[in-house]
Design a protein around this motif. Structure first.
Motif, PDB file in Angstrom:
ATOM      1  N   UNK A 144       0.835  -1.206   0.000  1.00 31.41           N
ATOM      2  CA  UNK A 144       0.000   0.000   0.000  1.00 31.41           C
ATOM      3  C   UNK A 144       0.873   1.260   0.000  1.00 31.41           C
ATOM      4  N   UNK A 145       1.959   1.236   0.794  1.00 29.36           N
ATOM      5  CA  UNK A 145       2.897   2.365   0.818  1.00 29.36           C
ATOM      6  C   UNK A 145       3.570   2.511  -0.536  1.00 29.36           C
ATOM      7  N   UNK A 146       3.922   1.351  -1.133  1.00 26.69           N
ATOM      8  CA  UNK A 146       4.587   1.377  -2.437  1.00 26.69           C
ATOM      9  C   UNK A 146       3.695   2.029  -3.501  1.00 26.69           C
ATOM     10  N   UNK A 147       2.392   1.770  -3.417  1.00 26.97           N
ATOM     11  CA  UNK A 147       1.460   2.291  -4.413  1.00 26.97           C
ATOM     12  C   UNK A 147       0.974   3.706  -4.081  1.00 26.97           C
ATOM     13  N   UNK A 148       1.291   4.176  -2.882  1.00 28.42           N
ATOM     14  CA  UNK A 148       0.830   5.510  -2.477  1.00 28.42           C
ATOM     15  C   UNK A 148       1.691   6.597  -3.115  1.00 28.42           C
ATOM     16  N   UNK A 149       1.046   7.693  -3.459  1.00 27.33           N
ATOM     17  CA  UNK A 149       1.752   8.817  -4.069  1.00 27.33           C
ATOM     18  C   UNK A 149       2.231   9.841  -3.035  1.00 27.33           C
ATOM     19  N   UNK A 150       1.774   9.650  -1.783  1.00 24.23           N
ATOM     20  CA  UNK A 150       2.093  10.666  -0.764  1.00 24.23           C
ATOM     21  C   UNK A 150       2.913  10.114   0.395  1.00 24.23           C
ATOM     22  N   UNK A 151       2.851   8.803   0.605  1.00 23.18           N
ATOM     23  CA  UNK A 151       3.576   8.225   1.731  1.00 23.18           C
ATOM     24  C   UNK A 151       5.064   8.200   1.415  1.00 23.18           C
ATOM     25  N   UNK A 152       5.925   8.598   2.372  1.00 21.13           N
ATOM     26  CA  UNK A 152       7.370   8.635   2.100  1.00 21.13           C
ATOM     27  C   UNK A 152       7.940   7.255   1.817  1.00 21.13           C
TER      28      UNK A 152
ATOM     29  N   UNK B 192      10.390  -7.499  -7.051  1.00 16.96           N
ATOM     30  CA  UNK B 192       9.618  -7.698  -8.287  1.00 16.96           C
ATOM     31  C   UNK B 192       8.122  -7.409  -8.179  1.00 16.96           C
ATOM     32  N   UNK B 193       7.559  -7.321  -6.970  1.00 19.95           N
ATOM     33  CA  UNK B 193       6.114  -7.083  -6.873  1.00 19.95           C
ATOM     34  C   UNK B 193       5.861  -5.582  -6.940  1.00 19.95           C
ATOM     35  N   UNK B 194       5.532  -5.104  -8.123  1.00 16.85           N
ATOM     36  CA  UNK B 194       5.307  -3.661  -8.349  1.00 16.85           C
ATOM     37  C   UNK B 194       3.871  -3.374  -8.776  1.00 16.85           C
ATOM     38  N   UNK B 195       2.988  -4.395  -8.578  1.00 21.93           N
ATOM     39  CA  UNK B 195       1.621  -4.210  -9.068  1.00 21.93           C
ATOM     40  C   UNK B 195       0.817  -3.361  -8.093  1.00 21.93           C
ATOM     41  N   UNK B 196       0.057  -2.424  -8.655  1.00 24.07           N
ATOM     42  CA  UNK B 196      -0.835  -1.574  -7.867  1.00 24.07           C
ATOM     43  C   UNK B 196      -2.206  -1.542  -8.522  1.00 24.07           C
ATOM     44  N   UNK B 197      -3.210  -1.406  -7.688  1.00 21.75           N
ATOM     45  CA  UNK B 197      -4.562  -1.325  -8.210  1.00 21.75           C
ATOM     46  C   UNK B 197      -4.849   0.051  -8.763  1.00 21.75           C
ATOM     47  N   UNK B 198      -6.135   0.366  -8.894  1.00 17.26           N
ATOM     48  CA  UNK B 198      -6.560   1.674  -9.407  1.00 17.26           C
ATOM     49  C   UNK B 198      -6.014   2.784  -8.522  1.00 17.26           C
ATOM     50  N   UNK B 199      -5.818   3.954  -9.103  1.00 13.73           N
ATOM     51  CA  UNK B 199      -5.240   5.074  -8.374  1.00 13.73           C
ATOM     52  C   UNK B 199      -6.109   5.515  -7.201  1.00 13.73           C
ATOM     53  N   UNK B 200      -7.404   5.298  -7.325  1.00 13.29           N
ATOM     54  CA  UNK B 200      -8.329   5.662  -6.244  1.00 13.29           C
ATOM     55  C   UNK B 200      -8.643   4.459  -5.345  1.00 13.29           C
ATOM     56  N   UNK B 201      -7.921   3.379  -5.527  1.00 13.73           N
ATOM     57  CA  UNK B 201      -8.180   2.165  -4.751  1.00 13.73           C
ATOM     58  C   UNK B 201      -7.835   2.367  -3.274  1.00 13.73           C
ATOM     59  N   UNK B 202      -8.748   1.955  -2.412  1.00 14.26           N
ATOM     60  CA  UNK B 202      -8.506   2.067  -0.965  1.00 14.26           C
ATOM     61  C   UNK B 202      -8.430   0.693  -0.296  1.00 14.26           C
ATOM     62  N   UNK B 203      -8.572  -0.377  -1.069  1.00 19.30           N
ATOM     63  CA  UNK B 203      -8.508  -1.741  -0.560  1.00 19.30           C
ATOM     64  C   UNK B 203      -7.087  -2.257  -0.720  1.00 19.30           C
TER      65      UNK B 203
END
Length: 260
Positions: A171-179, A215-226
């Motif tokens: 979730x942190x990896x996919x977040x645009x704001x978390x350091x 290698x796990x770089x998959x992220x869901x939708x940009x607005x995904x909260x799950x």
């Protein structure tokens, strides 16, 4: 046939002129004086013998015909009885053969059942012997299984905590704001746990975590909260580690039994 008391039929013609042409015959009272008693007896005896001989021959022929008919009927009855006896003998032989076949089949079936019974008895004795031999092993198995189930509970708890940490890391990896440093700190803590936790070390979790972080770089939708919508490789590793925990439990039990 004439009776001996009846007079013979004399061939004496009456004189038609004696009574005026009326055709009257002589009576026997007139014949006897004329021919004499001896002649009358001779003639009477001769005719009687002829009649008797004729009747005797007719009786003999009737008797012969009756005997022939009786013999023919007798031979016919004998032939019919012989055919009936032959037929009955044939049927009796067939029935005896059939009965013999049934008897042989029953004897064979009986022997087969006896053999099967003996085989079942031997198998049962073998099972009971193996059961008596396995009874101590069963106690060992149940005891060891209980111990391994305790280890399995600890492993599942550890996997649950690691799974939650990986979900947070992704979730942190996919977040645009978390350091980024928050993710790195979390990854470091997971690697340390994999090194010091006996269960994690037994599962060789460190190598899998390194593979996930790289290698796990998959992220869901940009607005995904799950959080469960992020990541792919991490979920495969978590499922794999659950299967390894189950497999290791039974391998530990097997090893304990074989050592006994």
């Amino acid at each position: 046939m004439n009776n001996l008391n009846d007079p013979p039929n004399w061939n004496i013609r009456p004189d038609s002129r004696a009574d005026g042409g009326g055709g009257s015959r002589w009576n026997y009272a007139l014949l006897v004086p004329m021919l004499g008693l001896a002649a009358f007896r001779w003639i009477w005896s001769r005719e009687s013998q002829k009649e008797i001989a004729k009747e005797r021959e007719a009786y003999r022929q009737r008797t012969v015909a009756f005997q022939q008919d009786l013999e023919a009927k007798y031979h016919a009855v004998i032939s019919e009885n012989r055919r009936a006896v032959a037929q009955l003998s044939l049927e009796l032989e067939k029935e005896q053969n059939r009965t013999t076949s049934y008897r042989e089949a029953l004897i064979s079936q009986g022997r087969k059942l006896v053999e099967e019974k003996k085989l079942l008895e031997r198998e049962w004795a073998k099972v009971m012997q193996e059961r008596s031999q396995l009874q101590p092993l069963r106690s060992v198995y149940l005891s060891r299984l209980e111990e391994e189930e305790d280890w399995q509970r600890k492993a599942r708890l550890m996997l649950k905590e690691v799974g939650e940490a990986l979900a947070e890391r992704q979730n942190i990896y996919c977040s645009l704001v978390t350091p980024r440093r928050s993710r790195l700190e979390l990854e470091k803590n997971l690697l340390v746990r994999a090194a010091v936790d006996p269960v994690a070390a037994d599962l060789e979790m460190a190598a899998g975590l390194t593979d996930i972080f790289k290698h796990d770089t998959y992220c869901g939708d940009i607005w995904n909260s799950n959080k469960r919508q992020n990541g792919r490789l991490m979920w495969l590793y978590l499922k794999y580690w659950e299967l390894v925990v189950e497999l290791k439990k039974f391998k530990r039990v097997e090893k304990a039994i074989l050592e006994k």
